[in-house]
Structures are given as C-alpha cells and as structure tokens.
Design an enzyme around this catalytic site. Structure first.
Site, PDB file in Angstrom:
ATOM      1  CE  LYS A  41      -8.198   5.199  43.674  1.00 30.95           C
ATOM      2  NZ  LYS A  41     -10.383   5.137  43.161  1.00 30.95           N
ATOM      3  CG  ASP A  65      -6.556   4.204  37.303  1.00 31.89           C
ATOM      4  OD1 ASP A  65      -6.243   3.107  37.449  1.00 31.89           O
ATOM      5  OD2 ASP A  65      -7.584   4.665  37.697  1.00 31.89           O
ATOM      6  CG  ASN A  66      -5.016   3.874  40.905  1.00 31.08           C
ATOM      7  OD1 ASN A  66      -5.903   5.833  40.577  1.00 31.08           O
ATOM      8  ND2 ASN A  66      -6.440   3.989  40.618  1.00 31.08           N
ATOM      9  CG  HIS A 105     -11.987  11.133  36.508  1.00 38.59           C
ATOM     10  ND1 HIS A 105     -12.029  10.251  37.582  1.00 38.59           N
ATOM     11  CD2 HIS A 105     -12.320  12.428  37.325  1.00 38.59           C
ATOM     12  CE1 HIS A 105     -11.872  10.933  38.481  1.00 38.59           C
ATOM     13  NE2 HIS A 105     -12.273  12.054  38.799  1.00 38.59           N
ATOM     14  CG  HIS A 120     -13.130   3.451  40.178  1.00 38.23           C
ATOM     15  ND1 HIS A 120     -14.669   3.513  40.691  1.00 38.23           N
ATOM     16  CD2 HIS A 120     -12.441   4.888  40.990  1.00 38.23           C
ATOM     17  CE1 HIS A 120     -14.115   4.587  41.755  1.00 38.23           C
ATOM     18  NE2 HIS A 120     -12.884   5.430  41.631  1.00 38.23           N
ATOM     19  CE  LYS A 137     -12.281   7.402  36.288  1.00 39.46           C
ATOM     20  NZ  LYS A 137     -12.057   6.767  37.491  1.00 39.46           N
ATOM     21  CB  SER A 190     -14.592   7.875  39.937  1.00 34.43           C
ATOM     22  OG  SER A 190     -13.341   7.973  39.274  1.00 34.43           O
ATOM     23  CB  CYS A 222      -8.747   8.927  39.102  1.00 37.17           C
ATOM     24  SG  CYS A 222      -9.920   7.716  37.313  1.00 37.17           S
ATOM     25  CG  ASP A 245     -10.870   3.876  37.436  1.00 34.20           C
ATOM     26  OD1 ASP A 245     -10.394   3.606  38.387  1.00 34.20           O
ATOM     27  OD2 ASP A 245     -11.731   4.290  36.885  1.00 34.20           O
ATOM     28  CG  ASP A 246      -9.064   2.413  41.220  1.00 36.12           C
ATOM     29  OD1 ASP A 246      -8.603   2.954  41.216  1.00 36.12           O
ATOM     30  OD2 ASP A 246     -10.520   1.941  42.406  1.00 36.12           O
ATOM     31  NE  ARG A 284      -8.567   7.240  35.087  1.00 39.27           N
ATOM     32  CZ  ARG A 284      -9.202   6.488  34.557  1.00 39.27           C
ATOM     33  NH1 ARG A 284      -9.550   6.624  32.279  1.00 39.27           N
ATOM     34  NH2 ARG A 284      -8.961   5.279  35.287  1.00 39.27           N
TER      35      ARG A 284
END
Length: 484
Positions: A302, A281-282, A137, A229, A135, A160, A82, A42-43, A86
């Site tokens: 992001k 994810d980004n 989401h 994240h 996660k 998140s 996010c 994540d991130d 996903r």
C-alpha cells in the site's frame, strides 16, 4: 445549490424508474437487467485469499466463488491509497483527473464533486435500487455523503476506522469521535475494538436485508468492508479461530460475509441473475507486520506504485454468463468497473470524460479481446511515477514509500518505513519479473522510448507534479464552499 440538485436527481430518478417499469428502455429490458453486488475490501493484498496462496487460514467461500466464476490476475487499483481508489471505482476516472488524492481525513473540506456522475446515479436512471453498507471515505461532510451521490441507502463509517482518538499511532492527531452513519444521520459511536468487531457482521446484516427488500427489482449493492485495514477486530464467532492470529480471524469473517450474501442470493432465487465482483482498494499495509496481509511475492505494498501496492485480487461470478473456473491475465483496473456494469444495466456513460474501458466481452469469456493495454501509475497529489504497456513497466525516478529494510510492527502497532526513498529510472518485464527486481533498460531502449512517449501523453492530459506540469483535462474535487 446542492439541495436543488438533490431534489432534481431524486425526482428524475423516480420518474425514470417508473417509466422503465412500465415500458422498459435501453439495450436491456428491466426484467433482464442483472443485479450487481460489489465487494470492495480495504487493504487486502494479492496473496490474502487461500486461492491466491494464503496460509494459516482458509477462505472457502471466496475459493468457491473463484471456482464458479473467473479470477482476473492482472487487476489494478487506480491508486494504492484509500480515497483515491474509491473515487476511481465509482466514477471510472483516474482519481487525479477528478482532484481526489490520498486518504481524506475527518472534517475534510473536500470530497467527491457533485458534478461527477457515479455508477449508482447511472444505474438509478435505469430503475435500480442502490445501497452501500460499509466504508465511504469520499468526504464526510453531509454534502459529500452517499445519498448525495446516487445511493438510496447508506449505513457505514464515513472514513477509515483508524482515524479515531484510540489509534496507538495517531493518538496525538486529535481526531474527533467516529460515528456510524445511517442515511445522513450519525448514530452509534465506534468507541472500542469491541465496537469495531461488529462492523463486518453489521454491514453483512444490512446487505442481506437490502437483498430481501429489493429482490423483485434490479439492484446495485456496494459492500466496501472497512477491514482488514487496521485496527483489526473480529467478532467473538471468529476470534481465535485461525492459525495466523487476528489477521486470519478477520479474513475468515470477511469470507463468511461473502458466503452469507451468496447464500441469500440463492435463497431468494436471484443467484443466476446477479453479477458478483470481489476486489480490494489497494495492497497490504506491510509495516503492520502480523496485522497486515501479503502482497503474494509482489514488490512493496500500500502507498507505492510497485505491483504490491496496485495489484489486487479480482473474482467475478455470474452463473451462465461468466465462465466458471477461468483465470484471465488481461490487464484491468477499478476504473473499468463503471463502464462495464453501466452497460450491462443498460445505462449511459457519464457526460464528462472517463478513463475506464468496457470489458463486457472479456467478462463473458472472449479472451481474444484486450480491452486495456496501458496504465498510468500516479501517486501523491499528481505525480506520474510509472507507466505500463502490456507486460512492460517503466518506473520514473521519484521519491516514494518503501517498507524494505525495516522490521515490521507487531500486535497492531506499526513498524517504521520511509516515504522518501529515491527510486531510480528502471524498466521491468512483468511477465518474467513480477517482483520488479531486474532493470532491463539497457537491453530494451526501444521499449523505454515507447513508454516515454506514452508518459508524455499522460502528462499532457493529466499533468505530472514530478515535472511541475499541469494537465489540460483535470477537474477539481468538490469543496464545502462550492456546495453550500
């Protein structure tokens, strides 16, 4: 309606699994189906691994994975946010095609539509065990949770972990308490940063247990780690270990997690029959400053449709199948994971239209093929902000996020940014200008015309809020009313 569908899926999956165990089916026999481990971080920015230029800490397990496998340097998240990213990964679709945008909040009335066929659902038909630890989401209502979308096991956070009452920037948001979910049941509450520091080791332990319990049958193991994240948290084993502070500590612990899983695969004797994929994810949430990662010299991060928001690390390892030490610059996306992994497991593709492409040949080393030559950069609900073909990228005039010109935050608190900077029409040659700084529209009007034509195809298919146009082939997200 949902209950009957869930029962039908469970019975059908069990019957099919039994059939495959007895006789084998599809293009790949059960004995030869690869296990699949998919890390989704994540991130994590393009420059956040030591093999992609990170400083102040090292990621030796990921560096080893890159050396023993292949690194894909033009891998894009389908959207730089996010939930959308996903949704794309699990369905093989542009997220705006299936009605998912942004980051779904707690108690969201929408989620991933039960009618969408996910990668774990397809693999279950082929006898795979499926597990997710991390996660989700994609909707926190029970109807939208992982067990209703093809997973046998789930342990993780539903959204998140900054969507909680203690976040310094969102204390007025009146978020409900955040609970870990085991299966469909909320269990321990994540109350403090000390609780958050146990997320990475806790999900790693569950992943290792899953491997041990399913080593004698093919499995799909999805590990979507919530960190880095914000809010950042590292366990006592890694806290204070890096020269970069807490962000570096978190990355070292994530690297450790990958190493633990890779070690377990070897100990169980299934290493050579396991495809391992590591992606993000980004890009990084840059206004968090020392608690954010690096886009590795790419523009923005992001929440933007510049390369720093979309382009993420991609490492793939499968001994004897994926070439070791290779770097490939071919264009790929999160959408392309589903058709590729499904076909490797002998599974069919979804009955509804998807946007992913099968890149098995490239995965196995055939650099003469080009599975994907274009990509649409959608953001917000359904705004086409850019289009890419080959090395050319055309940015359309749009309001968007920028971090440039703002002092980033420190110590876990965000600095300012704006969501509505007016970006003009611009053409970039990503081969010579990956930082997207030099507009070359005037030198290449024929390229602009070609990309404008490609954009018109996207608008007809998917729509474009910037031009107030509705696409012909959009589907809707799942709603609470729909699944009652």
């Amino acid at each position: 309606m949902l209950l009957s569908r869930f029962i039908r899926i469970s019975i059908t999956g069990s019957m099919l699994a039994a059939c495959f165990l007895l006789v084998g089916a599809g293009e790949v026999s059960l004995a030869n189906k690869p296990n699949v481990v998919l890390f989704f971080i994540d991130d994590l920015g393009y420059g956040d691994l030591s093999c992609t230029g990170a400083m102040g800490y090292t990621t030796p397990n990921l560096d080893k994975m890159a050396a023993e496998g292949s690194r894909f340097t033009n891998f894009l998240a389908a959207q730089a946010v996010c939930s959308a990213s996903r949704a794309s990964l699990l369905t093989g679709c542009y997220p705006n095609r299936i009605g998912i945008s942004g980051a779904l909040g707690p108690l969201s009335p929408v989620g991933l539509n039960p009618s969408e066929e996910t990668l774990p659902e397809l693999l279950k038909e082929q006898g795979y065990a499926t597990g997710i630890f991390g996660k989700w989401h994609l909707g926190d209502k029970p109807a939208f949770l992982p067990l209703q979308h093809g997973f046998d096991e789930y342990y993780g956070v539903p959204y998140s972990h900054d969507m909680w009452p203690l976040h310094p920037d969102q204390a007025r948001a009146n978020y409900p308490p955040l609970f870990l979910i085991d299966g469909n049941k909320p269990t321990k509450e994540v109350k403090t940063l000390d609780d958050a520091s146990q997320l990475t080791p806790g999900f790693t332990d569950r992943a290792i247990s899953f491997i041990r319990r399913h080593k004698n049958r093919p499995f799909f193991l999805y590990i979507p780690h919530p960190l880095p994240h914000v809010p950042l948290a590292a366990s006592s084993r890694f806290r204070g270990k890096s020269r970069l502070g807490l962000f570096g500590d978190v990355l070292m612990e994530l690297d450790w997690s990958v190493g633990q899983v890779m070690q377990e695969l070897k100990q169980q004797g299934i290493d050579r029959n396991t495809l391992v994929i590591f992606i993000s994810d980004n890009g990084p949430w840059l206004n968090y400053g020392d608690h954010a990662g690096s886009a590795g010299g790419l523009r923005e991060g992001k929440g933007t449709t510049f390369e720093g928001g979309h382009r993420v690390p991609c490492l793939v390892r499968w001994p004897g199948v994926v070439p070791a030490g290779r770097v490939s610059n071919k264009l790929l996306t999160t959408m392309d994971i589903l058709p590729t992994v499904a076909r490797l497991g002998g599974a069919r593709l979804p009955s509804q239209r998807i946007d992913g492409v099968d890149w098995r040949a490239l995965l196995k080393g055939d650099e003469s093929v080009t599975p994907r030559d274009h990509f649409y950069y959608y953001y917000r609900k359904n705004s086409l902000e850019a289009v890419r073909k080959g090395d050319w990228k055309l940015i359309f005039a749009h309001p968007g996020r920028t971090y440039e010109g703002f002092m980033p935050g420190q110590g876990g608190k965000p600095g300012p940014n704006t969501e509505n900077r007016a970006f003009p029409l611009a053409l970039y040659d990503l081969r010579r200008d990956p930082g997207e700084r030099y507009d070359v529209r005037e030198q290449h009007p024929e390229i602009v015309a070609e990309l404008e034509k490609l954009a018109e195809e996207a608008r007809d298919d998917l729509g474009d809020d910037l031009q107030k146009r509705t696409g012909r082939n959009n589907r809707v997200a799942g709603s609470v009313a729909q699944v009652r």
